[in-house]
Design a protein around this motif. Structure first.
Motif, PDB file in Angstrom:
ATOM      1  N   TYR A  99     -21.007 -30.164  23.995  1.00 18.42           N
ATOM      2  CA  TYR A  99     -19.898 -29.708  23.148  1.00 18.42           C
ATOM      3  C   TYR A  99     -20.386 -28.649  22.157  1.00 18.42           C
ATOM      4  O   TYR A  99     -19.726 -27.638  21.921  1.00 18.42           O
ATOM      5  CB  TYR A  99     -19.282 -30.882  22.364  1.00 18.42           C
ATOM      6  CG  TYR A  99     -18.211 -31.633  23.120  1.00 18.42           C
ATOM      7  CD1 TYR A  99     -16.926 -31.099  23.259  1.00 18.42           C
ATOM      8  CD2 TYR A  99     -18.473 -32.867  23.693  1.00 18.42           C
ATOM      9  CE1 TYR A  99     -15.934 -31.784  23.954  1.00 18.42           C
ATOM     10  CE2 TYR A  99     -17.489 -33.563  24.397  1.00 18.42           C
ATOM     11  CZ  TYR A  99     -16.223 -33.017  24.520  1.00 18.42           C
ATOM     12  OH  TYR A  99     -15.250 -33.686  25.204  1.00 18.42           O
ATOM     13  N   LEU A 100     -21.547 -28.897  21.584  1.00 20.73           N
ATOM     14  CA  LEU A 100     -22.076 -27.968  20.588  1.00 20.73           C
ATOM     15  C   LEU A 100     -22.400 -26.610  21.220  1.00 20.73           C
ATOM     16  O   LEU A 100     -22.109 -25.561  20.644  1.00 20.73           O
ATOM     17  CB  LEU A 100     -23.327 -28.571  19.943  1.00 20.73           C
ATOM     18  CG  LEU A 100     -23.763 -27.873  18.673  1.00 20.73           C
ATOM     19  CD1 LEU A 100     -22.823 -28.226  17.529  1.00 20.73           C
ATOM     20  CD2 LEU A 100     -25.186 -28.271  18.319  1.00 20.73           C
ATOM     21  N   ALA A 101     -22.975 -26.633  22.418  1.00 25.17           N
ATOM     22  CA  ALA A 101     -23.268 -25.380  23.120  1.00 25.17           C
ATOM     23  C   ALA A 101     -21.971 -24.611  23.368  1.00 25.17           C
ATOM     24  O   ALA A 101     -21.920 -23.377  23.236  1.00 25.17           O
ATOM     25  CB  ALA A 101     -23.982 -25.672  24.442  1.00 25.17           C
ATOM     26  N   GLU A 128     -23.054 -20.876  23.916  1.00 25.27           N
ATOM     27  CA  GLU A 128     -24.379 -20.752  24.547  1.00 25.27           C
ATOM     28  C   GLU A 128     -24.415 -21.520  25.867  1.00 25.27           C
ATOM     29  O   GLU A 128     -23.709 -22.522  26.022  1.00 25.27           O
ATOM     30  CB  GLU A 128     -25.457 -21.339  23.621  1.00 25.27           C
ATOM     31  CG  GLU A 128     -25.686 -20.513  22.370  1.00 25.27           C
ATOM     32  CD  GLU A 128     -26.569 -21.231  21.345  1.00 25.27           C
ATOM     33  OE1 GLU A 128     -27.047 -22.349  21.640  1.00 25.27           O
ATOM     34  OE2 GLU A 128     -26.744 -20.669  20.252  1.00 25.27           O
ATOM     35  N   PRO A 129     -25.265 -21.080  26.841  1.00 27.23           N
ATOM     36  CA  PRO A 129     -25.418 -21.856  28.077  1.00 27.23           C
ATOM     37  C   PRO A 129     -26.231 -23.129  27.820  1.00 27.23           C
ATOM     38  O   PRO A 129     -26.954 -23.206  26.822  1.00 27.23           O
ATOM     39  CB  PRO A 129     -26.176 -20.917  29.003  1.00 27.23           C
ATOM     40  CG  PRO A 129     -26.966 -20.042  28.090  1.00 27.23           C
ATOM     41  CD  PRO A 129     -26.142 -19.883  26.835  1.00 27.23           C
ATOM     42  N   ILE A 130     -26.123 -24.122  28.696  1.00 22.82           N
ATOM     43  CA  ILE A 130     -26.961 -25.321  28.608  1.00 22.82           C
ATOM     44  C   ILE A 130     -28.107 -25.206  29.615  1.00 22.82           C
ATOM     45  O   ILE A 130     -27.991 -24.495  30.616  1.00 22.82           O
ATOM     46  CB  ILE A 130     -26.151 -26.614  28.869  1.00 22.82           C
ATOM     47  CG1 ILE A 130     -25.434 -26.566  30.232  1.00 22.82           C
ATOM     48  CG2 ILE A 130     -25.149 -26.867  27.745  1.00 22.82           C
ATOM     49  CD1 ILE A 130     -24.805 -27.880  30.655  1.00 22.82           C
ATOM     50  N   PRO A 148     -24.882 -28.158  40.326  1.00 23.32           N
ATOM     51  CA  PRO A 148     -25.556 -27.917  39.046  1.00 23.32           C
ATOM     52  C   PRO A 148     -24.920 -26.740  38.297  1.00 23.32           C
ATOM     53  O   PRO A 148     -24.530 -25.746  38.923  1.00 23.32           O
ATOM     54  CB  PRO A 148     -26.994 -27.555  39.460  1.00 23.32           C
ATOM     55  CG  PRO A 148     -27.164 -28.145  40.819  1.00 23.32           C
ATOM     56  CD  PRO A 148     -25.812 -28.087  41.461  1.00 23.32           C
ATOM     57  N   THR A 149     -24.799 -26.864  36.978  1.00 26.56           N
ATOM     58  CA  THR A 149     -24.211 -25.788  36.190  1.00 26.56           C
ATOM     59  C   THR A 149     -24.924 -25.634  34.858  1.00 26.56           C
ATOM     60  O   THR A 149     -25.501 -26.601  34.349  1.00 26.56           O
ATOM     61  CB  THR A 149     -22.699 -26.031  35.943  1.00 26.56           C
ATOM     62  OG1 THR A 149     -22.153 -24.915  35.236  1.00 26.56           O
ATOM     63  CG2 THR A 149     -22.460 -27.288  35.106  1.00 26.56           C
ATOM     64  N   THR A 150     -24.892 -24.421  34.306  1.00 25.24           N
ATOM     65  CA  THR A 150     -25.411 -24.183  32.952  1.00 25.24           C
ATOM     66  C   THR A 150     -24.276 -23.757  32.021  1.00 25.24           C
ATOM     67  O   THR A 150     -24.520 -23.417  30.868  1.00 25.24           O
ATOM     68  CB  THR A 150     -26.512 -23.091  32.948  1.00 25.24           C
ATOM     69  OG1 THR A 150     -25.949 -21.881  33.478  1.00 25.24           O
ATOM     70  CG2 THR A 150     -27.718 -23.495  33.791  1.00 25.24           C
ATOM     71  N   ASP A 151     -23.050 -23.793  32.523  1.00 26.82           N
ATOM     72  CA  ASP A 151     -21.876 -23.435  31.724  1.00 26.82           C
ATOM     73  C   ASP A 151     -21.329 -24.704  31.055  1.00 26.82           C
ATOM     74  O   ASP A 151     -20.894 -25.630  31.743  1.00 26.82           O
ATOM     75  CB  ASP A 151     -20.814 -22.818  32.658  1.00 26.82           C
ATOM     76  CG  ASP A 151     -19.523 -22.449  31.919  1.00 26.82           C
ATOM     77  OD1 ASP A 151     -19.265 -23.021  30.841  1.00 26.82           O
ATOM     78  OD2 ASP A 151     -18.765 -21.615  32.443  1.00 26.82           O
ATOM     79  N   PRO A 152     -21.353 -24.756  29.705  1.00 25.96           N
ATOM     80  CA  PRO A 152     -20.928 -26.001  29.050  1.00 25.96           C
ATOM     81  C   PRO A 152     -19.475 -26.373  29.355  1.00 25.96           C
ATOM     82  O   PRO A 152     -19.162 -27.561  29.453  1.00 25.96           O
ATOM     83  CB  PRO A 152     -21.127 -25.717  27.559  1.00 25.96           C
ATOM     84  CG  PRO A 152     -21.294 -24.245  27.424  1.00 25.96           C
ATOM     85  CD  PRO A 152     -21.809 -23.756  28.735  1.00 25.96           C
ATOM     86  N   GLU A 153     -18.601 -25.383  29.552  1.00 21.18           N
ATOM     87  CA  GLU A 153     -17.192 -25.678  29.878  1.00 21.18           C
ATOM     88  C   GLU A 153     -17.100 -26.392  31.228  1.00 21.18           C
ATOM     89  O   GLU A 153     -16.380 -27.378  31.380  1.00 21.18           O
ATOM     90  CB  GLU A 153     -16.365 -24.382  29.951  1.00 21.18           C
ATOM     91  CG  GLU A 153     -16.227 -23.672  28.633  1.00 21.18           C
ATOM     92  CD  GLU A 153     -14.762 -23.553  28.203  1.00 21.18           C
ATOM     93  OE1 GLU A 153     -13.955 -24.445  28.549  1.00 21.18           O
ATOM     94  OE2 GLU A 153     -14.454 -22.559  27.517  1.00 21.18           O
TER      95      GLU A 153
END
Lengths: 350, 350
Positions: free
Chosen positions: B190-192, B197-199, B211-216
């Motif tokens: 949530y903070l990212a 920012e990406p995770i 796998p994802t680096t997109d916080p949404e």
């Protein structure tokens, strides 16, 4: 594997029991130790099964471990006990402590037994499960000799210090979590070495701090903590709850099972039980557990998996196979046991 | 980041406290809630810091959370208590429970408080640390809404259910482990998102299980458990010790903090304290802790690290920086708070 012999559990149990009795262990304790070993194998935790018998007998033979310990209560609180294990095989102290925790938590809701001055107790699940079979939640923690660096370090200071928690169910086997705080239990690396197999990547570093899949190199190097900083933190907490709280000592105060034959191993345990009656109620608790079990079992399965298991459930499937097919005993383990047996005037033919 | 404002902790504390008082929270509880928020930020646990204030106020405004709860003792044992949190913000119940555990464990050695019917208590370390500052070992566990699949599954059933343990030291800040049983705390995702920012890879899967680096995408998908099966097992055990033992319920019985505004969140806690006096002794315990601290700090440092830290030590370094430079408050968080403040007739100018 042609180099592995399959032995039916009851036959193996009788052999183990007789070897312990010949090694001066009292009959009741010999039966307990045999049971911890056979149970470990039946759940597929082979590292704490028959593969460990040789070193137990060798420690007794060399005087490193006391075959006839008298676990002694040093201090007793309303919901606690501190026990000196008298440098025996840990199962003897741990059963004594856990029986007390199970009985006493019925009056106090929670109970914690800390034990120092022991040899390893084998697989932690054995003791937490004792409580779950009596309708309690059981905990079993122990420390272990250094094999893992703290996160960010490169010297072995921490053990693979396991955590086991067991929870009762209405029917069927309890839910049993039993996990090393390292990426993998060190005894699994010993077992891979016995079997001449490589270990998976991510388990260990060699003595120069480089990743390795060779169990021999891994045993000279470092085990990796579970998930980096978190596994390190859990391992440290377990050590302080066992060796710290009991006064037995932490980190390098715990000796190698395999290599320190000139002294006690100095392992400490923290064993606890909780009686759900004192919280939301036992039948209410078990109803929730059963509901959770159903939801876990009905979870859609991810690619590459055959089903979603509860902690301990895969292990119980192994039991069914081994009841029929027997426990696999690698040739190297048979040779080690035969050699120890010869000191005890017994011929072991597996 | 130009989009982040730095606010000195005491100024931020006064604003948070006043907002809670205006939202009908009693002054003593408003001070407690402000302290849990500021303390989270001072340790760098920003997900449970000022970023959580908006949703707390919104839950109170919509009637989802009770601003004036009366935590009520439902059952009391020799070393236990069961508490109904009356659907308040969890810190109010958790402080009540932990104060009882700290006081009572002096007589009983160990004490366990289980609490149901709460909104989240924020960061778990706040409560375990209360015990460590009084010379006890403190534990704080809670369950959380489903965001993680059991290992081998692909449906969110489990929460990131954290474990915190705090241990006293002779001088200096206690050793404080506080970890989600997921690869990362969901609130960090949530903070990212708040920060745009990406995770990191390995934290989450998107809704198709990729796998994802997109916080949404991660928030619509699944959080990964710590180390696979082990993190799953720990998360399940924490859930059963909290929602199971208290009777509050587990898995999908716990509601989303952010999305379920039509009902209580139904979070449960297990809070415990151990008094080392009843085991090896308090001064003996603290001597071992200090020896362990020295050995950890003297451990040779691995490549890529600057030193070996104790659990919680990096967080305490963040405190020093933020005492001088202030707590970073992202623009989106300020806007959310300002919007909630307007309902309370207060203008927030950060």
């Amino acid at each position: 594997m042609t180099d592995t012999v399959f032995v039916l559990p009851e036959r193996l149990r009788r052999i183990v029991e007789e070897l312990f009795v010949r090694a001066s262990v009292e009959p009741d304790n010999a039966a307990l130790l045999a049971d911890t070993i056979i149970e470990a194998n039946m759940r597929g935790v082979d590292s704490h099964g028959i593969a460990a018998l040789g070193i137990y007998l060798r420690r007794i033979r060399t005087g490193a471990t006391n075959p006839r310990p008298r676990p002694r209560i040093i201090k007793e609180g309303v919901a606690s006990v501190l026990i000196d294990g008298d440098n025996g095989l840990g199962a003897i102290t741990a059963r004594f402590a856990m029986e007390k925790a199970i009985a006493r938590c019925q009056d106090t809701a929670v109970f914690l037994a800390c034990c120092f001055n022991n040899t390893t107790f084998g697989a932690a699940f054995y003791y937490s499960k004792m409580a779950a079979l009596e309708g309690k939640i059981g905990f079993a923690l122990c420390n272990a000799p250094p094999s893992m660096a703290p996160w960010g370090g490169k010297k072995a200071l921490l053990g693979t210090n396991p955590i086991s928690v067991a929870l009762p169910r209405r029917v069927g086997v309890p839910i049993v979590l039993d996990m090393a705080t390292s990426a993998a239990a060190k005894s699994k690396i010993y077992l891979a070495k016995e079997r001449g197999e490589p270990i998976p990547p991510g388990w260990a570093l060699d003595k120069d701090g480089k990743p390795t899949t060779d169990p021999e190199e891994a045993l000279k190097g470092l085990v990796m903590p579970l998930g980096g900083a978190k596994g390190y933190g859990l391992s440290l907490v377990v050590d302080l709850l066992c060796g710290g709280l009991s006064g037995g000592g932490c980190l390098d105060k715990v000796m190698s099972l395999h290599r320190s034959l000139d002294r006690g191993q100095n392992v400490s345990f923290a064993l606890g039980a909780i009686d759900p009656q004192w919280f939301g109620g036992l039948s209410e608790f078990i109803a929730i557990v059963d509901e959770v079990v159903d939801k876990i079992h009905s979870c859609p399965v991810a690619d590459g998996f055959d089903q979603v298991y509860l902690p301990g459930e895969i292990e119980e499937r192994i039991r069914k196979v081994r009841e029929r097919e027997g426990i696999p005993v690698p040739r190297a383990v048979i040779e080690e046991i035969a050699s120890e047996a010869s000191y005890l005037g017994m011929e072991v033919d597996l």
